[in-house]
Design a protein around this motif. Sequence first.
Motif, PDB file in Angstrom:
ATOM      1  N   PRO A  78      -3.441  -5.086 -14.935  1.00  0.00           N
ATOM      2  CA  PRO A  78      -4.017  -5.193 -13.756  1.00  0.00           C
ATOM      3  C   PRO A  78      -3.161  -4.305 -12.730  1.00  0.00           C
ATOM      4  O   PRO A  78      -1.983  -4.228 -12.675  1.00  0.00           O
ATOM      5  N   PRO A  79      -3.786  -3.401 -11.748  1.00  0.00           N
ATOM      6  CA  PRO A  79      -3.286  -2.432 -11.193  1.00  0.00           C
ATOM      7  C   PRO A  79      -2.553  -3.202  -9.990  1.00  0.00           C
ATOM      8  O   PRO A  79      -1.771  -2.741  -9.329  1.00  0.00           O
ATOM      9  N   ASP A  80      -3.203  -4.350  -9.300  1.00  0.00           N
ATOM     10  CA  ASP A  80      -2.312  -5.148  -8.276  1.00  0.00           C
ATOM     11  C   ASP A  80      -1.922  -4.308  -7.204  1.00  0.00           C
ATOM     12  O   ASP A  80      -0.852  -4.202  -6.530  1.00  0.00           O
ATOM     13  N   PRO A  81      -2.985  -3.471  -6.448  1.00  0.00           N
ATOM     14  CA  PRO A  81      -2.574  -2.622  -5.510  1.00  0.00           C
ATOM     15  C   PRO A  81      -2.397  -3.507  -4.252  1.00  0.00           C
ATOM     16  O   PRO A  81      -2.557  -4.526  -3.975  1.00  0.00           O
ATOM     17  N   GLU A  82      -1.341  -2.897  -3.568  1.00  0.00           N
ATOM     18  CA  GLU A  82      -0.686  -3.508  -2.209  1.00  0.00           C
ATOM     19  C   GLU A  82      -0.430  -2.489  -1.092  1.00  0.00           C
ATOM     20  O   GLU A  82       0.178  -1.644  -1.487  1.00  0.00           O
ATOM     21  N   LEU A  83      -1.042  -2.713   0.130  1.00  0.00           N
ATOM     22  CA  LEU A  83      -0.693  -1.927   1.224  1.00  0.00           C
ATOM     23  C   LEU A  83       0.033  -2.586   2.284  1.00  0.00           C
ATOM     24  O   LEU A  83      -0.210  -3.696   2.471  1.00  0.00           O
ATOM     25  N   VAL A  84       1.104  -1.918   2.761  1.00  0.00           N
ATOM     26  CA  VAL A  84       1.976  -2.382   3.699  1.00  0.00           C
ATOM     27  C   VAL A  84       1.913  -1.238   4.972  1.00  0.00           C
ATOM     28  O   VAL A  84       2.196  -0.302   4.705  1.00  0.00           O
ATOM     29  N   SER A  85       1.618  -1.762   6.087  1.00  0.00           N
ATOM     30  CA  SER A  85       1.403  -0.726   7.411  1.00  0.00           C
ATOM     31  C   SER A  85       2.947  -0.324   7.490  1.00  0.00           C
ATOM     32  O   SER A  85       4.036  -1.159   7.369  1.00  0.00           O
ATOM     33  N   VAL A  86       3.006   0.780   8.125  1.00  0.00           N
ATOM     34  CA  VAL A  86       4.279   1.348   8.391  1.00  0.00           C
ATOM     35  C   VAL A  86       3.989   1.777   9.894  1.00  0.00           C
ATOM     36  O   VAL A  86       3.909   3.088  10.052  1.00  0.00           O
ATOM     37  N   PRO A  87       4.253   1.064  10.595  1.00  0.00           N
ATOM     38  CA  PRO A  87       3.932   1.536  12.311  1.00  0.00           C
ATOM     39  C   PRO A  87       4.915   2.769  12.818  1.00  0.00           C
ATOM     40  O   PRO A  87       4.324   3.590  13.595  1.00  0.00           O
ATOM     41  N   ARG A  88       6.028   2.656  12.101  1.00  0.00           N
ATOM     42  CA  ARG A  88       7.087   3.763  12.937  1.00  0.00           C
ATOM     43  C   ARG A  88       6.460   5.341  12.441  1.00  0.00           C
ATOM     44  O   ARG A  88       6.843   6.094  12.922  1.00  0.00           O
TER      45      ARG A  88
END
Length: 316
Positions: A35-45
Motif C-alpha cells: 500500500p502506498p500510504d501517501p502523506e502530505l505535510v504542508s511546509v509553510p516556511r
Amino acid sequence: MIMARDPESATVEVDLPADFDEFWAETLRLTDEVPPDPELVSVPRMSTPAVDVFELRYTSYDQMRIAAWLTMPAGHPPGTAFPAVLHVPGYISEPSVLKSWSERGYVTVGLAPRGKLRSNGRFNPGYPGLLTHNMVDRFTYGYRGFYADVVRAVDVLATLPGVDPDRVGIWGSSQGGGLGIVAAALRPEVVRCVAAGAPYLCGIMASPGWTHSYPYEEINEYLRVHPEHERLLTETASYFDGLNFAPKVRAPIFVYLGMEDDVCPPETGFAVYRLLESEKELHTYPRCGHDSGLRWVIPLVEKFVDSHLHPEGVGA
C-alpha cells in the motif's frame, strides 16, 4: 593517431533478456502489493503566496518509505485539477522544489528515490556506490527498487487531490532523463509526455569505454578489482538499460544532448533516440557537456511540456 568520435553513427548494442518483460512485471507486482500510504505535510516556511509547498512521503518496493517535495498553485478553487510533472534528480543531485512550474499552473513532484536524503534510512549505498550496488544479481541490484520508486511516484502523483490524472508528464536530465524513459515505458497508460536530457543508464556497459567520469567509472573500478564478474554485470545491466525500455515508450518525448558530454556519452543518447518509436524530437548542443545546452533548452522543454499537458493560461 586519435580518431575523431562520431556519436551519431556509433553502434551501441545491448542484449534483450528473454524474460525482460516478466522481470519487470514481477517487480511491479511486488510493488503494487505494498500500500502506498501517501502523506502530505504542508511546509509553510517554503511556501509563497502563489505556491503551496508540501513534503510528500509514500511507501514503495520492499516497504521503503520514499520522500519528495510537492508544489502546487496556491488558492485554487475546490475541485480544480492541474496538470502534473514529475522531476527525477541526477545521480548526485537532490530533488528540486519546482515553484516556478507551479507558478505556471502545474502540480510538481521533486522525487528523492531510495538512497537520496530523507529516503536513505534503510538504503544508503553512497555516491559513488549506487551504480554497482549488488550489480552481480538483478534481483538484489540497488537500482531495482530505485526504478520501482520512480514508477510508484507516477502512480501516486496521478491519484493526488488537485491532479488531473490525464495530464501527467516527466522531466529530468542525466539520471532523471534515463528514469523518465523507464517510467514512461512501464506506465504508458499514465505518462503523457517526457523531456529527457543527457539520458543516463542507456548503454550502461558501453559507456565506461567512452568516459572515465563518474558514475560510469564505478564500473571500471569494480571490474579492475573483480574482472571475473564482467559477465554478471553485463547480464544485470541488460535488465536496467534504457535502450531496452525505449521501444516501449508511447508518450511523445523530447531528447536533448550535449555533444561534448563526458558523463553520459552522446553516443548512447543517439542510440536510445533511434530506438524510440513514439512521437519524438531531438536537440543537440555543440560544445556543451553534461549540461546539455541547459541555458538554451529549458524554454524549449517548457514549451514542449505545455503543448502536451496544457496548463491553464499557457497555450490552452
